[in-house]
Design an enzyme around this catalytic site. Structure first.
Site, mmCIF file in Angstrom:
data_model
loop_
_atom_site.group_PDB
_atom_site.id
_atom_site.type_symbol
_atom_site.label_atom_id
_atom_site.label_comp_id
_atom_site.label_asym_id
_atom_site.label_seq_id
_atom_site.Cartn_x
_atom_site.Cartn_y
_atom_site.Cartn_z
ATOM 1 N N SER A 1 27.702 37.888 40.410
ATOM 2 C CA SER A 1 28.332 36.569 40.270
ATOM 3 C C SER A 1 27.785 35.555 41.258
ATOM 4 O O SER A 1 27.829 35.788 42.464
ATOM 5 C CB SER A 1 29.844 36.653 40.527
ATOM 6 O OG SER A 1 30.446 37.604 39.733
ATOM 7 N N HIS B 1 27.507 34.299 34.879
ATOM 8 C CA HIS B 1 26.478 35.278 34.547
ATOM 9 C C HIS B 1 25.648 34.752 33.385
ATOM 10 O O HIS B 1 26.167 34.524 32.310
ATOM 11 C CB HIS B 1 27.120 36.622 34.151
ATOM 12 C CG HIS B 1 27.751 37.344 35.295
ATOM 13 N ND1 HIS B 1 27.166 38.413 35.918
ATOM 14 C CD2 HIS B 1 28.909 37.144 35.940
ATOM 15 C CE1 HIS B 1 27.936 38.843 36.896
ATOM 16 N NE2 HIS B 1 29.011 38.090 36.925
ATOM 17 N N HIS C 1 30.800 44.204 33.066
ATOM 18 C CA HIS C 1 31.787 44.903 33.888
ATOM 19 C C HIS C 1 32.741 45.708 33.017
ATOM 20 O O HIS C 1 32.982 45.357 31.860
ATOM 21 C CB HIS C 1 32.625 43.888 34.683
ATOM 22 C CG HIS C 1 31.816 42.953 35.528
ATOM 23 N ND1 HIS C 1 31.197 41.837 35.022
ATOM 24 C CD2 HIS C 1 31.511 42.987 36.856
ATOM 25 C CE1 HIS C 1 30.553 41.213 36.004
ATOM 26 N NE2 HIS C 1 30.719 41.891 37.114
ATOM 27 N N TYR D 1 35.868 45.651 33.405
ATOM 28 C CA TYR D 1 37.056 44.827 33.121
ATOM 29 C C TYR D 1 36.873 43.930 31.908
ATOM 30 O O TYR D 1 37.835 43.410 31.356
ATOM 31 C CB TYR D 1 37.482 43.991 34.344
ATOM 32 C CG TYR D 1 36.503 42.934 34.790
ATOM 33 C CD1 TYR D 1 36.275 41.777 34.047
ATOM 34 C CD2 TYR D 1 35.798 43.089 35.977
ATOM 35 C CE1 TYR D 1 35.368 40.815 34.461
ATOM 36 C CE2 TYR D 1 34.900 42.129 36.406
ATOM 37 C CZ TYR D 1 34.682 40.998 35.644
ATOM 38 O OH TYR D 1 33.783 40.053 36.046
ATOM 39 N N GLU D 2 35.628 43.751 31.464
ATOM 40 C CA GLU D 2 35.400 42.963 30.249
ATOM 41 C C GLU D 2 35.705 43.796 29.007
ATOM 42 O O GLU D 2 35.678 43.283 27.890
ATOM 43 C CB GLU D 2 33.942 42.488 30.194
ATOM 44 C CG GLU D 2 33.585 41.504 31.293
ATOM 45 C CD GLU D 2 32.103 41.158 31.277
ATOM 46 O OE1 GLU D 2 31.710 40.287 30.496
ATOM 47 O OE2 GLU D 2 31.346 41.775 32.056
ATOM 48 N N ALA E 1 29.419 40.295 44.420
ATOM 49 C CA ALA E 1 30.384 39.529 45.196
ATOM 50 C C ALA E 1 31.520 40.489 45.527
ATOM 51 O O ALA E 1 31.912 41.292 44.679
ATOM 52 C CB ALA E 1 30.906 38.363 44.366
ATOM 53 N N MET F 1 34.492 44.845 41.826
ATOM 54 C CA MET F 1 34.771 45.346 40.476
ATOM 55 C C MET F 1 33.508 45.775 39.743
ATOM 56 O O MET F 1 33.480 45.796 38.511
ATOM 57 C CB MET F 1 35.495 44.267 39.664
ATOM 58 C CG MET F 1 36.749 43.708 40.332
ATOM 59 S SD MET F 1 37.399 42.307 39.409
ATOM 60 C CE MET F 1 38.641 41.692 40.564
ATOM 61 N N SER F 2 32.452 46.080 40.479
ATOM 62 C CA SER F 2 31.199 46.436 39.808
ATOM 63 C C SER F 2 30.491 47.548 40.570
ATOM 64 O O SER F 2 31.110 48.273 41.346
ATOM 65 C CB SER F 2 30.301 45.188 39.731
ATOM 66 O OG SER F 2 29.904 44.770 41.014
ATOM 67 N N ASN G 1 34.947 36.152 49.778
ATOM 68 C CA ASN G 1 36.303 35.805 50.213
ATOM 69 C C ASN G 1 36.831 36.953 51.043
ATOM 70 O O ASN G 1 36.385 38.084 50.869
ATOM 71 C CB ASN G 1 37.214 35.608 48.980
ATOM 72 C CG ASN G 1 37.212 36.831 48.071
ATOM 73 O OD1 ASN G 1 36.270 37.026 47.289
ATOM 74 N ND2 ASN G 1 38.217 37.665 48.205
ATOM 75 N N HIS H 1 38.435 32.767 41.408
ATOM 76 C CA HIS H 1 37.051 32.953 41.006
ATOM 77 C C HIS H 1 36.203 31.770 41.462
ATOM 78 O O HIS H 1 35.024 31.923 41.790
ATOM 79 C CB HIS H 1 36.967 33.140 39.487
ATOM 80 C CG HIS H 1 35.607 33.545 39.006
ATOM 81 N ND1 HIS H 1 34.997 34.707 39.419
ATOM 82 C CD2 HIS H 1 34.727 32.942 38.172
ATOM 83 C CE1 HIS H 1 33.798 34.803 38.846
ATOM 84 N NE2 HIS H 1 33.613 33.735 38.086
HETATM 85 N N1 HPA Z 1 38.396 41.705 45.074
HETATM 86 C C1 HPA Z 1 37.719 42.289 44.068
HETATM 87 N N2 HPA Z 1 36.566 41.838 43.612
HETATM 88 C C2 HPA Z 1 36.046 40.747 44.206
HETATM 89 C C3 HPA Z 1 36.692 40.091 45.240
HETATM 90 C C4 HPA Z 1 37.934 40.595 45.713
HETATM 91 O O1 HPA Z 1 38.562 40.069 46.635
HETATM 92 N N3 HPA Z 1 35.903 39.039 45.587
HETATM 93 C C5 HPA Z 1 34.816 39.071 44.784
HETATM 94 N N4 HPA Z 1 34.893 40.106 43.934
#
Ligand code: HPA
Length: 274
Positions: free
Chosen positions: A31, A62, A84, A86-87, A114, A212-213, A236, A248
């Site tokens: 990302s 993406h 991902h 989650y998709e 990320a 998440m990847s 973050n 996001h």
């Molecule tokens: N949690 C999960 N996935 C992420 C985060 C997060 O804080 N930041 C970027 N991808």
């Protein structure tokens, strides 16, 4: 289930008909980090949609194409965007590109992502070399009958994140004046961000980063004997650390802010990944 070996093999063959380059290193750009692929020279760009059985990404940020070109003098294949779990993609779909890379003759892959920072010594924008992971995604891409043409039934994960690549990345980061961090990445399913209680749990079990990847891709890569360098951008601080909601937009903004530094690091590391 369709024969993954045959499918990945024909995708690899098709990709190689588009270019005379024969990269041995591939990159997966997460990302907000896809800009690196735009800087490749002699580039061939292949939309995922044009590669048979290749999954198309739906996530914002993406681009969804494979770029094959030179980073300096190093030929590379770079994925601008990944899919991902989650998709709604299956673990087989998520790992399809890595397996295609393997069939293309790729020996090493750089996975970027990320991530949320759990370790309090990190700050937003930090680049962290992944030293190990904890798979909390609830799935493993190798579940099901093992295809010995990809790898063994029970692949070792002791040295999943190549020590020599981390060493190279540390040295190059030092030369560039980038603070050097290493950490353990906890891979979760998402797509909701974690709760503060989940982050506290992840910290206690030894995680420094959460995302998440990456985890499924690393497992599939190691299964095939592909060496891995993985780098997280702390977009973050994880939930509950700062008294503010995660978004996001924040993830994308931080990716944008550090992309020049991130790209410089990738560029410096690539020629040494032999
Ligand atoms: N949690 C999960 N996935 C992420 C985060 C997060 O804080 N930041 C970027 N991808």
């Amino acid at each position: 289930m369709p024969d993954q070996f045959a499918l990945t093999d024909s995708a690899a063959q098709l990709i190689l008909t588009h270019t005379a380059l024969r990269p041995q290193i591939a990159l997966v750009l997460g990302s907000g980090l896809g800009g690196f692929a735009d800087s490749l020279t002699d580039a061939t760009r292949i939309p995922y949609a044009d590669i048979p059985a290749f999954p198309r990404s739906t996530a914002i940020g993406h681009a969804g194409r494979l770029v094959i070109g030179h980073a300096g003098s190093v030929p590379v294949a770079a994925m601008q965007g990944r899919v991902h779990l989650y998709e709604g993609y299956s673990p087989q779909e998520v790992t399809f590109p890595v397996r295609v890379f393997g069939r293309m003759g790729i020996r090493a892959v750089i996975l970027t992502n990320a991530a949320g920072g759990i370790n309090l010594s990190y700050s937003q924008g930090a680049l962290v070399l992944i030293r190990d992971h904890i798979n909390l995604q609830g799935v493993n891409p190798l579940v099901g009958p093992n295809d010995d043409r990809f790898g063994v039934r029970f692949p070792d994960m002791t040295h999943a994140y190549a020590k020599e690549y981390r060493q190279i990345a540390r040295e190059e980061a030092a030369k560039l004046g980038i603070p050097q961090h290493e950490g353990v990445y906890a891979g979760l399913l998402g797509p909701s961000y974690e709760t503060p209680a989940e982050i506290e749990y992840l910290r206690r079990i030894g995680a420094d980063l959460v995302g998440m990847s990456t985890v499924a891709e690393v497992i599939a890569a190691r299964h095939m004997g592909i060496k891995v360098l993985a780098i997280s951008c702390v977009t973050n601080m994880a939930a509950g650390i700062l008294d503010q909601p995660l978004s996001h937009a924040e993830v994308m903004e931080t990716g944008e802010r550090v992309k020049t530094t991130f790209e410089a690091l990738l560029r410096a590391v690539l020629p040494r990944m032999n």
